[in-house]
Every structure is written in C-alpha cells, then in structure tokens.
Design a protein around this motif. Structure first.
Motif, PDB file in Angstrom:
ATOM      1  N   GLY A 128       0.811  -1.204   0.000  1.00 40.24           N
ATOM      2  CA  GLY A 128       0.000   0.000   0.000  1.00 40.24           C
ATOM      3  C   GLY A 128       0.848   1.258   0.000  1.00 40.24           C
ATOM      4  N   LYS A 129       0.188   2.397   0.103  1.00 41.61           N
ATOM      5  CA  LYS A 129       0.852   3.698   0.072  1.00 41.61           C
ATOM      6  C   LYS A 129       1.047   4.218   1.497  1.00 41.61           C
ATOM      7  CE  LYS A 129       0.512   8.208  -2.215  1.00 41.61           C
ATOM      8  NZ  LYS A 129      -0.329   9.069  -3.077  1.00 41.61           N
ATOM      9  N   TYR A 130       2.284   4.606   1.822  1.00 40.12           N
ATOM     10  CA  TYR A 130       2.622   5.062   3.158  1.00 40.12           C
ATOM     11  C   TYR A 130       3.181   6.490   3.109  1.00 40.12           C
ATOM     12  CZ  TYR A 130       2.201   0.276   4.931  1.00 40.12           C
ATOM     13  OH  TYR A 130       1.734  -0.958   5.298  1.00 40.12           O
ATOM     14  N   HIS A 131       2.884   7.239   4.177  1.00 32.54           N
ATOM     15  CA  HIS A 131       3.464   8.566   4.384  1.00 32.54           C
ATOM     16  C   HIS A 131       4.316   8.487   5.645  1.00 32.54           C
ATOM     17  CE1 HIS A 131       0.795  10.149   1.304  1.00 32.54           C
ATOM     18  NE2 HIS A 131      -0.216   9.545   1.923  1.00 32.54           N
ATOM     19  N   ILE A 132       5.575   8.865   5.527  1.00 31.52           N
ATOM     20  CA  ILE A 132       6.527   8.716   6.632  1.00 31.52           C
ATOM     21  C   ILE A 132       7.145  10.070   6.942  1.00 31.52           C
ATOM     22  CG2 ILE A 132       8.633   7.535   7.389  1.00 31.52           C
ATOM     23  CD1 ILE A 132       7.795   5.515   4.985  1.00 31.52           C
ATOM     24  N   TYR A 133       7.152  10.433   8.228  1.00 30.17           N
ATOM     25  CA  TYR A 133       7.792  11.669   8.652  1.00 30.17           C
ATOM     26  C   TYR A 133       8.181  11.526  10.121  1.00 30.17           C
ATOM     27  CZ  TYR A 133       3.129  12.670  10.511  1.00 30.17           C
ATOM     28  OH  TYR A 133       1.927  12.596  11.185  1.00 30.17           O
ATOM     29  N   ALA A 134       9.001  12.457  10.604  1.00 28.13           N
ATOM     30  CA  ALA A 134       9.500  12.384  11.975  1.00 28.13           C
ATOM     31  C   ALA A 134       9.406  13.749  12.642  1.00 28.13           C
ATOM     32  CB  ALA A 134      10.940  11.885  11.991  1.00 28.13           C
ATOM     33  N   LYS A 135       9.329  13.724  13.973  1.00 29.62           N
ATOM     34  CA  LYS A 135       9.358  14.939  14.785  1.00 29.62           C
ATOM     35  C   LYS A 135      10.359  14.734  15.907  1.00 29.62           C
ATOM     36  CE  LYS A 135       4.507  16.035  13.925  1.00 29.62           C
ATOM     37  NZ  LYS A 135       3.186  16.253  14.535  1.00 29.62           N
ATOM     38  N   ALA A 136      10.846  15.837  16.458  1.00 27.39           N
ATOM     39  CA  ALA A 136      11.789  15.776  17.575  1.00 27.39           C
ATOM     40  C   ALA A 136      11.140  16.348  18.826  1.00 27.39           C
ATOM     41  CB  ALA A 136      13.065  16.539  17.228  1.00 27.39           C
ATOM     42  N   LYS A 137      11.455  15.769  19.981  1.00 26.42           N
ATOM     43  CA  LYS A 137      10.921  16.224  21.256  1.00 26.42           C
ATOM     44  C   LYS A 137      12.079  16.451  22.226  1.00 26.42           C
ATOM     45  CE  LYS A 137       8.795  13.317  23.993  1.00 26.42           C
ATOM     46  NZ  LYS A 137       7.771  12.408  24.579  1.00 26.42           N
ATOM     47  N   ASN A 138      12.052  17.605  22.902  1.00 19.88           N
ATOM     48  CA  ASN A 138      13.111  17.890  23.868  1.00 19.88           C
ATOM     49  C   ASN A 138      12.711  17.432  25.264  1.00 19.88           C
ATOM     50  OD1 ASN A 138      11.316  19.809  24.793  1.00 19.88           O
ATOM     51  ND2 ASN A 138      12.418  21.552  23.944  1.00 19.88           N
ATOM     52  N   GLU A 139      13.567  17.718  26.239  1.00 16.98           N
ATOM     53  CA  GLU A 139      13.327  17.259  27.607  1.00 16.98           C
ATOM     54  C   GLU A 139      12.120  17.924  28.241  1.00 16.98           C
ATOM     55  OE1 GLU A 139      16.961  18.101  29.557  1.00 16.98           O
ATOM     56  OE2 GLU A 139      18.066  16.440  28.623  1.00 16.98           O
ATOM     57  N   LYS A 140      11.717  19.103  27.744  1.00 15.86           N
ATOM     58  CA  LYS A 140      10.563  19.812  28.286  1.00 15.86           C
ATOM     59  C   LYS A 140       9.248  19.293  27.709  1.00 15.86           C
ATOM     60  CE  LYS A 140      13.153  24.124  28.996  1.00 15.86           C
ATOM     61  NZ  LYS A 140      13.219  25.563  28.663  1.00 15.86           N
ATOM     62  N   GLY A 141       9.350  18.405  26.713  1.00 20.11           N
ATOM     63  CA  GLY A 141       8.149  17.885  26.072  1.00 20.11           C
ATOM     64  C   GLY A 141       7.711  18.688  24.867  1.00 20.11           C
ATOM     65  N   GLU A 142       8.501  19.709  24.479  1.00 20.23           N
ATOM     66  CA  GLU A 142       8.175  20.501  23.302  1.00 20.23           C
ATOM     67  C   GLU A 142       8.499  19.699  22.046  1.00 20.23           C
ATOM     68  OE1 GLU A 142       9.174  24.905  25.210  1.00 20.23           O
ATOM     69  OE2 GLU A 142      10.737  23.795  24.151  1.00 20.23           O
ATOM     70  N   ILE A 143       7.622  19.792  21.074  1.00 22.31           N
ATOM     71  CA  ILE A 143       7.737  18.990  19.858  1.00 22.31           C
ATOM     72  C   ILE A 143       7.964  19.893  18.662  1.00 22.31           C
ATOM     73  CG2 ILE A 143       6.542  17.358  18.348  1.00 22.31           C
ATOM     74  CD1 ILE A 143       5.095  16.294  20.769  1.00 22.31           C
TER      75      ILE A 143
END
Length: 407
Positions: A248-263
């Motif tokens: 099937g068709k997939y969408h892949i991406y990433a995010k980063a999170k710091n120690e404070k929980g900010e994304i």
C-alpha cells in the motif's frame, strides 16, 4: 343498533392497538450522549494538549460505542491516541486516525453487564496546535448500543468541542532582545526508494543528541505506526521495523521532542509505495501470492500423503492382527482338541482297568498292586491334562490382551 355497537367495539380495539404501538415507539430509550472533554479551551501555537472522548449512558448499561470525529487538518495534528483508561477492552479495526484526511474513528466494546455512568472515557487524543485560529471538533456520526438482547442504539446527542489557538506570547525585552528557541525538526537522510512487502523497512536520520525522535508511518485507513527513537551521541538515529509492512501507500515523517516535552515541526514527508513481494525465477517475476499458494498446496499434498500412508498402515496392521488372532484361535482349537482326544483315550484305558476284577483270587498281590498303581497314574494323567488345557487357555487369553487394538 347492533351494528353500531360492533362498530364501536372495533374502533375501541383499533385505538388500543394504536396506543400501545405509539407507547412502544416512545418507550425506546434515547438517552446516551457522546461528547468531547474539555468542550472548550485556549491553547498556544505548537502546544501539545489532550482531549478525551467520553460517553454519558443516561442511566442505561451499554456494551458498545463507535463514532467518527472530524478536525481541521491545517490547524491540528494528532500525535497519538491512548486507550489505557478506557471503559472498553475490545476494539475493532475501525479505530484509527489520519492527519491527511483530518479525522479519527473509533469502535470499541466490553462484555456484559456493560458500563453505566455519565463520564465514561473511551479514548484520549493528543493534539498539536499547528496554527492559530478557532478550531472545531465535530462528530460526523456515532452510535451507542445498549446492553440488551437487541443491541438498541440509545444515542441521543453528539457534542463536539471548540478551541482557540493563539500565538505564543513573547516576553517584552528589557535590555536585550530575547530569542525564542524552537525545537529543530529532524532530518531523514536514508530510506528505501523502493520496497516490497517481503523486505524490511528501515530509515536513518540526523538530529541533536539531546532530542528524542517520534517517527510516524501512516497508511490510509489504518491506525498509524508510531515509534520513539533515542538519538545517538553522534547526532544520528535509525529505525528498523520489526515486521513486514503490508502492501500500500505510506506517508513517513519524523518529529523531535526535547526534555521539556516541546515537539518540533515535522520533517520532510516521504511517500513510499510498497509493492507485493516476490522472487525472480529464470527471469520471470513470481508474486508472493503464488509462492504462498504453492507452499500451502505443497503442504496440503504432503499432509494428504502422510494421512493416506497412516490410514493404509493402520488398515494393514489391523489385517495382520486379525490374521494373527485367527491363527492363534486355530492353534488353540487344535491343541484343545488334541488334549481332548488324549483325555478320552486315557478315560477309556482307565475304565477298562476298572472293569477288570483286580481282586480275583488267582491274581497275585504284586499284580493287584501294579494294576492299582496303573489306575492311580491314569487318574493323575487326567488331572495333568486338565491343568494343561486351562494353562493354554490362559496364555492365549494373555496374548490377545497384549495385541494392539483395532481402530
């Protein structure tokens, strides 16, 4: 006059029937409410906040609920859904979310006696505010089924939510300008450009070593795969999926999170289409369905052959046992018959000796003793023959017992 009475009776009966039908319709319970908690709120841009989907059963016991909620995908993004505190323990395949379509659907239940209450938690959703403005979470559809034999839908109301997303307030600088540092989005540096459903998915990237990577693997109509990855000390990260992905068709991406929980904002999205796997044999591509089908066919034929061989040996074994039992019976009959003839012969000899007058005066005492001794020996022989017959019967019975049974 008589016809008038009959007419009045008919009208009365019809009115009663109609009254009870209306009463039955009005008695159908419509008391449950699906709602979102909190219903209102103010959040900052890039802030992560959680909302809960809840149910008020209106005094009834329920064992199932489902629904679809729409949200503005340009202003909100779902990071995760949690079911740990849900009143439901069973979930169907309809429970998933899509940030591309801007909706979340759910469907769950629990065994009898069900649940009753005014604040039953179904799901908890983690949203990230992408941009400012007013946003609405609206139910597209929903149902709540009572814990009765009919599964009556007792849903009465669907209550959405409305939130305001504002710009984060920047502190007024005193001596020098204060810079607001946002979490930098991670990079995806290595990923497969082509992949089949029989190959392992992997991805690599770069980010600050103090951050944690949240990787999203989304397929339309399926709950996304969300993985949390630690960044190595050399500012690199990698991920290998622990099982094959479906075609099937997939969408892949990433995010980063710091120690404070900010994304951070998402990385560049990758679109990957997984083809059905297979192998190349003599220059020809064979799809995995044919491979799996061939394996199943081979296993089925092998199982059939083994089962046939087992049944054949079982029948052969039973036939051998029957022949053995037949031979034993014939041997038993022959031995018993032989001993029977011997017994008859000894009996005749003994009778002949008994008929002889061993007390005649002209017979000497020695001859009398010899004749008496012969009679006694014949009696002992008869007893011995009887014992041998009984022993042979017992031994043949023991042999029949230890033979394997016929099935």
């Amino acid at each position: 006059m008589r016809n008038k009475k009959i007419f009045l009776i008919i009208i009365t009966i019809a009115t009663c029937i109609l009254f009870f039908d209306v009463k039955t319709i009005l008695a159908q319970p419509k008391a449950a409410t699906l709602y979102i908690d909190p219903a209102t709120g103010v959040y900052k841009e890039e802030q992560v906040f959680k909302v809960k989907i809840k149910v008020n059963t209106g005094g009834y016991r329920i064992n199932s609920a489902r629904g679809i909620i729409n949200f503005p995908k340009e202003k909100l993004e779902i990071l995760d859904i949690e079911r740990g505190n849900s009143i439901f323990s069973l979930w169907d395949s309809s429970t998933h979310f899509s940030n591309y379509e801007g909706n979340i659907s759910f469907g769950g239940g629990l065994p009898a006696p069900g649940f009753s209450g005014n604040s039953g938690e179904i799901l908890e959703i983690s949203f990230r505010a992408k941009s400012t403005g007013k946003v609405n979470l609206d139910f597209q559809e929903g149902s709540v089924l009572a814990n009765d034999a009919k599964g009556t839908d007792i849903l009465r109301d669907l209550e959405g939510a409305e939130y305001n997303l504002n710009k984060e307030k920047v502190p007024i600088p005193t001596k020098k300008k204060t810079e607001i540092k946002r979490v930098q989005a991670p990079q995806i540096t290595t990923y497969p450009e082509k992949l089949s459903s029989t190959e392992v998915f992997f991805v690599e990237g770069k980010a600050d070593s103090k951050l944690t990577i949240i990787l999203y693997i989304e397929k339309e109509g399926v709950e996304p795969i969300i993985a949390t990855i630690k960044v190595d000390s050399d500012n690199t990260w990698s991920y290998v999926h622990n099982r094959f992905l479906r075609p099937g068709k997939y969408h892949i991406y990433a995010k980063a999170k710091n120690e404070k929980g900010e994304i951070s904002a998402p990385s560049k999205k990758i679109t990957l289409t997984l083809e059905r796997g297979g192998v190349v044999v003599l220059g020809k591509f064979i799809r995995e369905e044919i491979i799996y089908g061939s394996i199943i066919l081979f296993l089925s034929i092998t199982l059939f052959i083994l089962l046939t061989y087992f049944l054949y040996n079982l029948q052969k074994r039973a036939k051998k046992r029957m022949n053995l039992l037949k031979e034993i019976k014939e041997a038993n009959d022959s031995v018993i018959d032989g001993f029977g003839l011997l017994k008859e012969e000894v009996s005749r000899e003994m009778k002949a000796l008994k008929d002889m007058d061993i007390t005649k005066d002209h017979i000497t005492e020695k001859e009398k003793e010899e004749r008496q001794k012969l009679v006694n020996d014949l009696i002992e022989d008869l007893d011995l023959i009887e014992k041998i017959q009984n022993y042979i019967r017992k031994e043949i019975g023991d042999i029949e017992k230890v033979l394997p049974p016929i099935r």
